[in-house]
Design an enzyme around this catalytic site. Structure first.
Site, PDB file in Angstrom:
ATOM      1  N   ASP A 209     -19.145 -40.540  37.282  1.00  0.00           N
ATOM      2  CA  ASP A 209     -17.771 -40.146  37.589  1.00  0.00           C
ATOM      3  C   ASP A 209     -16.842 -40.929  36.666  1.00  0.00           C
ATOM      4  O   ASP A 209     -16.766 -42.157  36.746  1.00  0.00           O
ATOM      5  CB  ASP A 209     -17.487 -40.472  39.069  1.00  0.00           C
ATOM      6  CG  ASP A 209     -16.059 -40.109  39.459  1.00  0.00           C
ATOM      7  OD1 ASP A 209     -15.265 -39.737  38.563  1.00  0.00           O
ATOM      8  OD2 ASP A 209     -15.742 -40.200  40.655  1.00  0.00           O
ATOM      9  N   MET A 210     -16.152 -40.211  35.798  1.00  0.00           N
ATOM     10  CA  MET A 210     -15.333 -40.874  34.770  1.00  0.00           C
ATOM     11  C   MET A 210     -14.171 -41.677  35.362  1.00  0.00           C
ATOM     12  O   MET A 210     -13.607 -42.532  34.690  1.00  0.00           O
ATOM     13  CB  MET A 210     -14.804 -39.834  33.774  1.00  0.00           C
ATOM     14  CG  MET A 210     -13.871 -38.815  34.371  1.00  0.00           C
ATOM     15  SD  MET A 210     -13.548 -37.490  33.204  1.00  0.00           S
ATOM     16  CE  MET A 210     -12.455 -36.448  34.168  1.00  0.00           C
TER      17      MET A 210
ATOM     18  N   LYS B   2     -12.419 -33.872  25.003  1.00  0.00           N
ATOM     19  CA  LYS B   2     -11.868 -32.578  24.572  1.00  0.00           C
ATOM     20  C   LYS B   2     -11.623 -31.731  25.814  1.00  0.00           C
ATOM     21  O   LYS B   2     -12.526 -31.476  26.596  1.00  0.00           O
ATOM     22  CB  LYS B   2     -12.815 -31.859  23.624  1.00  0.00           C
ATOM     23  CG  LYS B   2     -12.236 -30.541  23.178  1.00  0.00           C
ATOM     24  CD  LYS B   2     -13.104 -29.875  22.144  1.00  0.00           C
ATOM     25  CE  LYS B   2     -13.076 -28.396  22.344  1.00  0.00           C
ATOM     26  NZ  LYS B   2     -13.789 -27.976  23.564  1.00  0.00           N
TER      27      LYS B   2
ATOM     28  N   HIS C 244      -6.195 -32.288  30.041  1.00  0.00           N
ATOM     29  CA  HIS C 244      -5.355 -31.164  30.497  1.00  0.00           C
ATOM     30  C   HIS C 244      -5.668 -30.738  31.940  1.00  0.00           C
ATOM     31  O   HIS C 244      -4.903 -30.003  32.543  1.00  0.00           O
ATOM     32  CB  HIS C 244      -5.449 -29.969  29.528  1.00  0.00           C
ATOM     33  CG  HIS C 244      -6.752 -29.216  29.549  1.00  0.00           C
ATOM     34  ND1 HIS C 244      -7.029 -28.204  28.660  1.00  0.00           N
ATOM     35  CD2 HIS C 244      -7.856 -29.317  30.335  1.00  0.00           C
ATOM     36  CE1 HIS C 244      -8.232 -27.717  28.916  1.00  0.00           C
ATOM     37  NE2 HIS C 244      -8.753 -28.378  29.918  1.00  0.00           N
TER      38      HIS C 244
HETATM   39  C1  LIG Z   1     -12.527 -28.224  30.694  1.00  0.00           C
HETATM   40  S1  LIG Z   1     -14.122 -28.922  30.745  1.00  0.00           S
HETATM   41  C2  LIG Z   1     -14.300 -29.533  29.083  1.00  0.00           C
HETATM   42  C3  LIG Z   1     -15.739 -29.689  28.681  1.00  0.00           C
HETATM   43  C4  LIG Z   1     -15.963 -30.220  27.259  1.00  0.00           C
HETATM   44  N1  LIG Z   1     -15.214 -31.420  26.994  1.00  0.00           N
HETATM   45  C5  LIG Z   1     -15.617 -29.175  26.229  1.00  0.00           C
HETATM   46  O1  LIG Z   1     -14.682 -29.356  25.474  1.00  0.00           O
HETATM   47  O2  LIG Z   1     -16.304 -28.154  26.186  1.00  0.00           O
HETATM   48  C6  LIG Z   1     -13.836 -30.426  31.655  1.00  0.00           C
HETATM   49  C7  LIG Z   1     -15.101 -31.220  31.899  1.00  0.00           C
HETATM   50  O3  LIG Z   1     -14.762 -32.403  32.645  1.00  0.00           O
HETATM   51  C8  LIG Z   1     -15.831 -32.656  33.541  1.00  0.00           C
HETATM   52  N2  LIG Z   1     -15.405 -33.521  34.655  1.00  0.00           N
HETATM   53  C9  LIG Z   1     -14.537 -33.211  35.653  1.00  0.00           C
HETATM   54  N3  LIG Z   1     -14.417 -34.247  36.502  1.00  0.00           N
HETATM   55  C10 LIG Z   1     -15.220 -35.232  36.029  1.00  0.00           C
HETATM   56  C11 LIG Z   1     -15.525 -36.557  36.482  1.00  0.00           C
HETATM   57  N4  LIG Z   1     -14.952 -37.053  37.581  1.00  0.00           N
HETATM   58  N5  LIG Z   1     -16.398 -37.295  35.756  1.00  0.00           N
HETATM   59  C12 LIG Z   1     -16.984 -36.795  34.639  1.00  0.00           C
HETATM   60  N6  LIG Z   1     -16.725 -35.546  34.155  1.00  0.00           N
HETATM   61  C13 LIG Z   1     -15.854 -34.778  34.849  1.00  0.00           C
HETATM   62  C14 LIG Z   1     -16.201 -31.259  34.009  1.00  0.00           C
HETATM   63  O4  LIG Z   1     -17.469 -31.216  34.638  1.00  0.00           O
HETATM   64  C15 LIG Z   1     -16.139 -30.473  32.703  1.00  0.00           C
HETATM   65  O5  LIG Z   1     -17.369 -30.457  32.035  1.00  0.00           O
END
Ligand SMILES: C[S@@+](CC[C@H](N)C(=O)[O-])C[C@H]1O[C@@H](n2cnc3c(N)ncnc32)[C@H](O)[C@@H]1O
Length: 338
Positions: free
Chosen positions: A252-253, A266, A270
């Site tokens: 979890d980031m 990336k 947003h």
């Molecule tokens: C809009 S997608 C972008 C994916 C990738 N960066 C790309 O450009 O194709 C957002 C990503 O953030 C991840 N994400 C959301 N909450 C997160 C968390 N708490 N910890 C880690 N990753 C997370 C989602 O699973 C998803 O893969």
């Protein structure tokens, strides 16, 4: 007198153009729905195969002969759909006269239409088209009016959760979303890597919220000295693509992220409001060495909307994102935060 007649006629032309533009906008939803049906029927593949041999177009009769149907009306339905795609430059269209003297239309794939067919890397914009017409997105639109008047956000009103919580409970949609991100990312990152020089001389990159690892796969193949860590939620990492030089780590980031010289995002910031972004950037700061850097790829929302295709595409996506995450966007000028 002459000049007042000229003024009348030019204002008539302007009014006519405005009415036509308004009519066009009111019926624009026909386009994505029709395109999806054409894709689902495999018509673009049929046309593309025929386009490999001169004259590069295929008659409507030949197209329909490849469909598994005895419906006598199929010819007319398919022709109708393809004409619509031709007027939007997704297909090309000619009139041909057969040996029997009868004319019919023939269709070819345009330079835009080819992006709705898988390219040599297996990517196209079809998953994006499909997901935007899927139940989760369509359902959310029904709540935007209420959200505007009462607050909240559409996804929560429709399903009681935000997008990533929904995806955690729906394997099929999660896979579809990850594939969509991966494909969109391939197009975007190939362009970024042509121009961005900031990965030169870098030895470690962690891609936070990196999805199935497509960003890092492309970064590492262009900069093989980089050791990459792709970091995302467990439900995403389970579908990650194995890639030499890239390790996949689930977590979890907002809690902790792996340490690296460069932290890359990336289309992650947003998804979150200011408070969450600040929290995330603090976690990043702790994970960076003294001379480390954070690299983020995001679309910039125009302060004043232009009518060009980049602004249109960004704003079309922005309104969908808003329904899933309720992020009130930051523009390039921080003081313009709404
Ligand atoms: C809009 S997608 C972008 C994916 C990738 N960066 C790309 O450009 O194709 C957002 C990503 O953030 C991840 N994400 C959301 N909450 C997160 C968390 N708490 N910890 C880690 N990753 C997370 C989602 O699973 C998803 O893969």
């Amino acid at each position: 007198m002459g000049s007042s007649q000229q003024n009348d006629s030019s204002s008539n032309h302007e009014e006519e153009a405005d009415i036509l533009q308004a009519m066009h906008l009111a019926s624009i939803s026909s386009l994505p729905f029709t395109l999806k049906v054409v894709v689902d029927l495999g018509l673009l593949e049929i046309i593309a195969k025929a386009a490999d041999t001169p004259p590069g177009t295929v008659s409507i009769a030949d197209i329909v002969s490849k469909l598994p149907t005895n419906n006598p009306n199929a010819h007319s339905i398919v022709d109708r759909m393809l004409k619509l795609l031709a007027t939007h430059s997704i297909l090309t269209c000619n009139q041909i006269t057969g040996q029997d003297g009868l004319t019919q239309r023939s269709y070819g794939l345009s330079s835009v239409g080819k992006y709705f067919l898988q390219n040599k890397d297996g990517v196209s914009f079809v998953p994006m088209l499909r997901i935007l017409l899927e139940k989760y997105v369509v359902e959310c639109w029904k709540f935007l009016k209420d959200v505007t008047l009462e607050g909240g956000f559409s996804c929560k009103k429709a399903f009681g959760k935000h997008l990533f919580e929904l995806l955690a409970d729906d394997d099929d949609m999660s896979e579809c979303f990850n594939r969509l991100m991966s494909i969109d990312t391939t197009f975007t990152m190939n362009q970024v890597l042509k121009n961005y020089k900031g990965f030169e001389g870098v030895s470690q990159v962690v891609d936070v919220g990196g999805g199935v690892g497509t960003n890092l796969k492309l970064i590492v193949s262009k900069h093989p000295q980089i050791r990459g860590i792709n970091f995302d939620l467990p439900q995403v990492i389970k579908d990650a693509i194995p890639c030499p030089g890239v390790e996949h780590i689930a977590g979890d980031m907002f809690m902790e992220i792996p340490k690296a010289e460069v932290i890359f995002f990336k289309w992650v910031l947003h998804d979150w409001g200011d408070d969450q972004c600040l929290k995330l950037l603090k976690v990043c700061y702790d994970a960076l060495p003294k001379n480390g850097k954070n690299v983020s790829v995001e679309a910039i929302i125009p302060e004043v909307p232009e009518t060009d295709i980049i602004s249109k595409t960004i704003l079309e996506r922005d309104i969908v994102l808003f329904q899933f995450f309720q992020v009130l966007k930051r523009g390039p000028n921080k003081s313009s935060r709404h």
